[in-house]
Design a protein around this motif. Structure first.
Motif, PDB file in Angstrom:
ATOM      1  N   GLU A  41       0.829  -1.210   0.000  1.00  0.00           N
ATOM      2  CA  GLU A  41       0.000   0.000   0.000  1.00  0.00           C
ATOM      3  C   GLU A  41       0.858   1.253   0.000  1.00  0.00           C
ATOM      4  OE1 GLU A  41      -2.648  -0.308   3.281  1.00  0.00           O
ATOM      5  OE2 GLU A  41      -3.887  -1.888   2.366  1.00  0.00           O
ATOM      6  N   LYS A  42       1.949   1.237   0.782  1.00  0.00           N
ATOM      7  CA  LYS A  42       2.858   2.386   0.837  1.00  0.00           C
ATOM      8  C   LYS A  42       3.490   2.625  -0.534  1.00  0.00           C
ATOM      9  CE  LYS A  42       2.854   3.996   5.078  1.00  0.00           C
ATOM     10  NZ  LYS A  42       2.549   5.431   5.331  1.00  0.00           N
ATOM     11  N   GLU A  46       3.081   5.945  -3.077  1.00  0.00           N
ATOM     12  CA  GLU A  46       4.227   6.671  -3.610  1.00  0.00           C
ATOM     13  C   GLU A  46       4.146   6.770  -5.136  1.00  0.00           C
ATOM     14  OE1 GLU A  46       7.637   4.634  -2.197  1.00  0.00           O
ATOM     15  OE2 GLU A  46       7.414   5.317  -0.119  1.00  0.00           O
ATOM     16  N   ARG A  47       3.667   5.684  -5.781  1.00  0.00           N
ATOM     17  CA  ARG A  47       3.540   5.723  -7.236  1.00  0.00           C
ATOM     18  C   ARG A  47       2.451   6.686  -7.675  1.00  0.00           C
ATOM     19  NH1 ARG A  47       3.953   0.043  -6.875  1.00  0.00           N
ATOM     20  NH2 ARG A  47       1.720  -0.184  -7.280  1.00  0.00           N
ATOM     21  N   SER A  51       0.173  10.020  -0.029  1.00  0.00           N
ATOM     22  CA  SER A  51      -0.907   9.408   0.739  1.00  0.00           C
ATOM     23  C   SER A  51      -2.234  10.107   0.480  1.00  0.00           C
ATOM     24  CB  SER A  51      -0.567   9.458   2.236  1.00  0.00           C
ATOM     25  OG  SER A  51      -1.640   8.941   2.991  1.00  0.00           O
ATOM     26  N   PHE A  52      -3.319   9.328   0.406  1.00  0.00           N
ATOM     27  CA  PHE A  52      -4.657   9.905   0.195  1.00  0.00           C
ATOM     28  C   PHE A  52      -5.151  10.638   1.442  1.00  0.00           C
ATOM     29  CE2 PHE A  52      -4.590   6.508  -2.966  1.00  0.00           C
ATOM     30  CZ  PHE A  52      -5.038   7.201  -4.086  1.00  0.00           C
TER      31      PHE A  52
END
Length: 483
Positions: A41-42, A46-47, A51-52
């Protein structure tokens, strides 16, 4: 706290208590799915760009300023359009049945591209052929003459229209039949397209109606009608609705109204009373009526016996009676002849009155003929019965007083143009009156062979049909994928 390995990610043993005494066994027997998921998820955040949770609401959400158009659900109880109307509306979204069509190439496209490039290079270098120069000069001359003749063309107008502009009837200019045979005239007419067969000369192309193809609508149906015309149209529509209501009431009266209601329905007691009518033991009042009927019957029998006793026997006639009868017959014949002669003499005197009676009869025949003509014209002003169904007139298209706009821009559509044309064809006897038929879908009967009737080498027919169906489906899928 990390749980013991339950998934097959590291190939850990499925026992509940595994050894974790050194680093190798710890890695082997510990479930790392939660950690790997968190790290994945991290990496995904990053892609994507961060972070949302840290992003503002403006980047995550958008405000819709225009409302979405929700398609209306079709009412299943609503009557579908007739198949004829659907065919007239066309096939929306249908592909061209012939995608590769022949087309004519322009002179520029027909030219060889190598030759075209050579010409452009020559023109750029200053080497222009004479035919290009001449075509340019001719074009300029044509434009000059066109500009010069513009004013003359505006003033050259026809001022008198003493003929029919749309008249296409022309007298066929065929050779004279005095010196040419009829076979040659027919041959010439066939070549010029002016040949008319004998049957076509006396043929009457009529549908049995005097109605025009496009009828003029009522004055009250205008977008801005007068008060009187609008009220007249409303009154006509109201009378049509009243007639429909009367028909419904008539059907109700002749069906449901003929039977008693639940309150007035016959009970068991009334049924027993009706069935016991005429039984003296159950009805004591019947005894008195029977006694009276017996006394009346006895009295009538006595009267008949008295009349029979008074009748004397039949006696033969005497000669005198026969002579008197013959004399009376001759006297009656003489009186009848005198009466006929007197009537003829009186008729000669009343010649005038007889002429009047004849004139009245002639006038009556003329009136009857006129009435027949009026009846025929009236019949031709309406539809004939060409099928088993009666013609139903189209509903009158009206606008109520509060729906009148006064201009065409805000006017709402009433009725259907296709339905109007369809009803017009029925009124003019071009097509018969049709009613939508209900098609009953009949299931195909499934057949099978008895086991005792099989020979052993036959293939099951149901399996064959199923295999053919599957092969056709696979073939269609392959075609769709290739296209």
């Amino acid at each position: 706290m990390l749980n013991m390995a339950e998934s097959g990610e590291k190939g850990a043993p499925k026992m509940s208590k595994a050894s974790k005494k050194n680093k190798k066994s710890w890695r082997k027997n510990v479930d790392m799915t939660g950690v790997n998921q968190f790290l994945e998820e991290k990496r995904f955040e990053e892609r994507v760009g961060g972070s949302f949770a840290d992003r503002p609401d403006e980047k995550l959400f958008t405000i819709e300023k225009e409302a979405k158009i929700v398609p209306e659900k079709r009412n299943r109880k609503e009557v579908k359009k007739l198949r004829c109307f659907a065919n007239l509306e066309g096939l929306p979204g249908a592909k061209d049945p012939k995608p590769i069509r022949n087309f004519t190439l322009k002179p520029e496209d027909r030219e060889n591209p190598i030759v075209r490039d050579m010409k452009t290079k020559k023109i750029k270098s200053g080497k222009i052929q004479k035919k290009f120069v001449d075509s340019k000069l001719d074009r300029q001359k044509f434009l000059k003459t066109k500009e010069a003749n513009k004013e003359e063309a505006l003033t050259r107008r026809r001022t008198e229209f003493d003929f029919d502009l749309w008249d296409t009837t022309e007298d066929p200019k065929l050779p004279s039949p005095e010196w040419i045979k009829p076979e040659a005239i027919t041959h010439a007419a066939l070549g010029t397209g002016k040949f008319v067969p004998k049957s076509a000369k006396s043929r009457e192309i009529s549908t049995g109606t005097n109605l025009p193809a496009v009828e003029v609508p009522d004055a009250g149906a205008s977008y801005n009608p007068s008060v009187g015309d609008h009220q007249t149209l409303l009154w006509k529509a109201a009378m049509v609705e009243i007639e429909k209501e009367k028909e419904i009431q008539k059907i109700e009266r002749q069906t449901t109204g003929m039977f008693p209601s639940r309150k007035n329905a016959p009970t068991e007691k009334s049924y027993i009373m009706e069935m016991s009518e005429g039984i003296v033991e159950l009805n004591p009042d019947m005894e008195n009526t029977e006694v009276e009927e017996e006394t009346i019957g006895n009295a009538s029998e006595l009267d008949v016996e008295e009349d029979c006793s008074n009748i004397s026997g039949l006696k033969p006639k005497t000669r005198k009676q026969k002579r008197d009868k013959r004399k009376r017959m001759f006297e009656e014949q003489k009186k009848a002849r005198e009466r006929d002669l007197k009537i003829r003499e009186i008729e000669v005197i009343r010649v005038k009155s007889i002429n009047k009676e004849l004139k009245v009869e002639e006038q009556q025949t003329v009136d009857n003929q006129e009435k027949k003509k009026v009846a025929v014209e009236k019949k031709m002003s309406g539809p004939l019965k060409l099928s088993n169904y009666d013609y139903e007139a189209q509903d009158i298209e009206i606008k109520l007083s509060d729906e009148l706009t006064g201009n065409l821009r805000n006017l709402k559509q009433e009725g259907s143009l296709l339905e109007d044309r369809f009803k017009s064809l029925q009124r003019r006897n071009m097509i018969e009156v049709r009613v939508k038929q209900k098609t009953v879908k009949r299931l195909k009967r499934k057949t099978f062979e008895k086991r005792s009737h099989r020979m052993g080498w036959e293939e099951n027919q149901n399996k064959v049909v199923k295999r053919i169906r599957q092969e056709t489906k696979q073939r269609q899928k392959r075609k769709q994928q290739s296209s």
